[in-house]
Write a protein that holds these residues in place. Structure first.
Motif, mmCIF file in Angstrom:
data_model
loop_
_atom_site.group_PDB
_atom_site.id
_atom_site.type_symbol
_atom_site.label_atom_id
_atom_site.label_comp_id
_atom_site.label_asym_id
_atom_site.label_seq_id
_atom_site.Cartn_x
_atom_site.Cartn_y
_atom_site.Cartn_z
ATOM 1 N N LYS A 248 72.136 17.978 -3.326
ATOM 2 C CA LYS A 248 72.457 18.848 -2.737
ATOM 3 C C LYS A 248 72.232 20.313 -3.119
ATOM 4 O O LYS A 248 71.386 21.026 -1.960
ATOM 5 C CB LYS A 248 74.222 19.621 -2.929
ATOM 6 N N ASN B 171 82.953 14.175 5.843
ATOM 7 C CA ASN B 171 81.904 14.708 7.337
ATOM 8 C C ASN B 171 82.490 13.924 8.284
ATOM 9 O O ASN B 171 83.072 12.706 7.633
ATOM 10 C CB ASN B 171 80.743 14.591 6.521
ATOM 11 N N TYR C 238 81.912 9.684 6.666
ATOM 12 C CA TYR C 238 81.555 10.207 5.564
ATOM 13 C C TYR C 238 82.719 10.811 3.770
ATOM 14 O O TYR C 238 83.595 11.922 4.411
ATOM 15 C CB TYR C 238 80.157 11.018 5.531
ATOM 16 N N ARG D 299 80.820 11.994 11.050
ATOM 17 C CA ARG D 299 79.507 11.665 11.190
ATOM 18 C C ARG D 299 78.531 11.279 10.182
ATOM 19 O O ARG D 299 79.204 11.539 9.139
ATOM 20 C CB ARG D 299 79.223 12.676 11.383
ATOM 21 N N GLY E 72 75.297 11.431 7.536
ATOM 22 C CA GLY E 72 74.598 12.253 6.992
ATOM 23 C C GLY E 72 73.489 12.679 6.923
ATOM 24 O O GLY E 72 72.376 12.376 7.298
ATOM 25 N N ASP E 73 72.706 13.863 6.400
ATOM 26 C CA ASP E 73 71.264 14.648 6.658
ATOM 27 C C ASP E 73 71.479 14.750 5.204
ATOM 28 O O ASP E 73 71.281 15.517 4.869
ATOM 29 C CB ASP E 73 71.160 15.650 7.714
ATOM 30 N N PRO E 74 70.530 14.332 4.684
ATOM 31 C CA PRO E 74 69.478 13.229 4.803
ATOM 32 C C PRO E 74 69.788 11.832 4.729
ATOM 33 O O PRO E 74 68.565 10.500 4.320
ATOM 34 C CB PRO E 74 68.041 13.806 3.833
ATOM 35 N N GLU E 75 70.795 11.360 4.630
ATOM 36 C CA GLU E 75 71.163 10.183 3.388
ATOM 37 C C GLU E 75 71.336 8.619 4.898
ATOM 38 O O GLU E 75 71.028 7.901 4.053
ATOM 39 C CB GLU E 75 72.838 9.638 3.143
ATOM 40 N N GLY F 200 71.288 21.722 2.332
ATOM 41 C CA GLY F 200 71.853 20.830 3.946
ATOM 42 C C GLY F 200 71.833 19.395 2.867
ATOM 43 O O GLY F 200 71.975 18.370 3.181
ATOM 44 N N GLU G 118 83.902 16.178 -0.442
ATOM 45 C CA GLU G 118 84.264 16.251 0.962
ATOM 46 C C GLU G 118 84.552 15.157 2.038
ATOM 47 O O GLU G 118 84.079 14.383 1.605
ATOM 48 C CB GLU G 118 82.602 16.803 0.936
ATOM 49 N N ASP H 99 73.247 11.584 -2.010
ATOM 50 C CA ASP H 99 72.510 13.185 -1.350
ATOM 51 C C ASP H 99 71.952 13.424 -3.082
ATOM 52 O O ASP H 99 72.294 13.857 -3.981
ATOM 53 C CB ASP H 99 73.675 13.666 -0.612
HETATM 54 N N1 GLY Z 1 73.947 15.951 2.906
HETATM 55 C C1 GLY Z 1 74.980 15.820 3.065
HETATM 56 C C2 GLY Z 1 75.809 16.314 4.527
HETATM 57 O O1 GLY Z 1 74.913 15.544 5.627
HETATM 58 O O2 GLY Z 1 76.379 17.069 4.867
#
Ligand code: GLY
Ligand code: AMP
Length: 461
Positions: free
Chosen positions: A253, A324, A308, A326, A328-331, A265, A322, A251
């Motif tokens: 950021k 996550n 993630y 779920r 990722g967005d935009p991954e 994001g 970190e 990503d």
């Molecule tokens: N692109 C980082 C996230 O989805 O947290």
């Protein structure tokens, strides 16, 4: 050989078993739904670029009878039925599921997961893709994640947590090295500041804790040492006894070129990441992913869904920035562009603890996604601006324009969020994927549109 170049991964190479020794209390029980082949009505929750990419792959599944997206965007409207549901209103979601004979629910964003929507859907006896509320704490509470990492000896930055702004400021003044200040709760990816010095760190504390720039997410801050090295994200499908690591991705950021300016994001992503070797990936699996899942199991929490790990590849090895809970967005946009398998089949395998039987296929070509953002984002921005040129961009082979903050107005797409579109292209190599993504992006116009010009530059080094 880099994992990135693998075309296919089977059980032996990836969907490995891990063993946890505790009995989970918070398991989302697999739905009573039959395991045999049948077409399904699927409800996807969310409205971002990630959800358009997931909807695009789900719509391709032979098992999907009807696809609903709640609330969706102008992109999901082209391949599914958008429904105006508020995902935080569980009663409303449950009523829709019952009335429309929804068999399976896929939850995209972190907020409904952290609020327990997956638990509510599972309690209805329907299938769900997304982790339980307890498991989502790994993302929703950065201090919970840090403590779990400490217990499990998972490599991560040294950190302290504060609920009193005065004590936090004292710590910043007394600390010698560079610091990163993080709102501990959910802040749409914007709650982190990599600080330039003491004054900057004091300001980050002030903004998060006293001014509540990220709402209640800043009631607690985590202040940690600044690490350095290339970044990489590893996403894995996880069921009760095995995990499957997807292709690597990265990503971008910060909002500006060269990673300048405030956090967003995510302004773009690419997959795979050439820095991720097979040896590092094994370390990530052994030292990070498996201990995290086992650590949760010891707490009585069963993890099912996507895990993630945002990583920094330091001189001392990969360290966690970190977790996550779920996609990722935009991954997800480059990942779905490269995934050649039936996404619903994989998700169902996770729900029914059959991940060890799954083999995923990936396009060996790299993918690059460039996010086109509204003027002012990640701060305030105007909405409702007409968007032109999407069809021209999508006229290019192996280019897909994933919608994020868009909606239809009189049949045409207009801007409706900070991150508006994710222009994603495949190429024979990174240079070609990048060139084609930017060529496609150049065909799209809306007032005050801005985007980073250096997405995937690290992959070219
Ligand atoms: N692109 C980082 C996230 O989805 O947290
Ligand atoms: P996060 O949301 O925690 O992944 O943080 C967002 C971004 O901030 C990451 O992608 C990194 O670029 C940066 N970051 C977070 N934590 C650190 C750290 N400890 N050291 C250096 N950079 C960091």
């Amino acid at each position: 050989m880099s994992v990135a170049s693998c075309d296919e991964k089977g059980v032996g190479g990836n969907g490995r078993d891990y063993t946890g020794d505790a009995t989970p209390r918070h398991a989302l029980r697999p739905a009573a739904a039959d395991l045999h082949w049948r077409a399904m009505n699927v409800l996807l929750i969310g409205n971002g670029g990630r959800e358009h990419a997931l909807a695009w792959k789900l719509a391709d599944s032979s098992r999907v009878k009807r696809l609903f997206v709640a609330p969706g965007n102008a992109g999901t409207a082209t391949l599914a039925d958008n429904v105006q549901l508020d995902p935080s209103n569980f009663a409303e979601v449950e009523k829709f599921i019952a009335r429309n004979a929804v068999d399976y629910v896929v939850i995209g964003p972190e907020e409904p997961l952290a609020a327990g929507l997956a638990d509510a859907v599972a309690a209805m006896g329907r299938g769900v893709f997304g982790c339980s509320r307890e498991a989502a704490r790994l993302e929703a509470d950065k201090w919970f994640a840090k403590e779990l990492m400490r217990q499990q000896a998972i490599p991560t930055a040294e950190a302290r947590s504060f609920t009193d702004p005065h004590t936090a400021a004292e710590y910043v003044r007394q600390h010698a090295g560079p610091l990163v200040v993080k709102a501990a709760g959910l802040a749409k990816g914007k709650g982190v500041r990599v600080c330039a010095g003491v004054e900057d760190a004091l300001d980050a504390v002030e903004q998060a804790m006293r001014r509540r720039a990220f709402g209640e997410a800043g009631a607690r801050v985590v202040i940690e040492e600044k690490l350095s090295g290339p970044e990489c994200s590893i996403l894995a499908f996880v069921d009760r006894s095995s995990l499957y690591i997807m292709e690597s991705c990265q990503d971008h950021k910060p909002v500006g070129d060269g990673d300048s300016g405030p956090m967003t994001g995510g302004m773009g992503a690419y997959s795979p990441t050439p820095v991720m070797s097979e040896a590092i990936l094994e370390q990530v699996e052994r030292q990070i992913l498996i201990p995290a899942i086992d650590g949760l199991k010891r707490e009585g929490i069963d993890y099912r869904g996507v895990l993630y790990a945002g990583l920094m590849l330091t001189h001392a090895g990969p360290k966690v920035l970190e977790f996550n809970c779920r996609f990722g967005d935009p991954e997800t946009q480059p990942l779905m562009m490269r995934m050649r398998s039936d996404l619903l089949e994989v998700m169902l395998a996770v729900t029914h603890d059959r991940l060890d039987r799954v083999t995923l296929k990936w396009d060996p070509r790299p993918a690059v996604c460039v996010v086109l953002a509204s003027g002012g984002y990640p701060g305030d921005y105007e909405k409702g601006l007409p968007i032109e040129g999407i069809a021209e961009a999508e006229g290019m082979a192996d280019v897909k324009v994933f919608h994020a903050g868009t909606r239809l107005s009189g049949g045409t797409p207009v801007t409706d969020g900070g991150r508006v579109l994710g222009v994603t292209a495949l190429g024979q190599n990174f240079a070609e994927a990048q060139r084609r993504a930017y060529l496609a992006a150049s065909k799209i116009r809306f007032k005050d549109m801005h985007y980073r010009r250096d997405i995937a530059h690290q992959a070219m080094k």
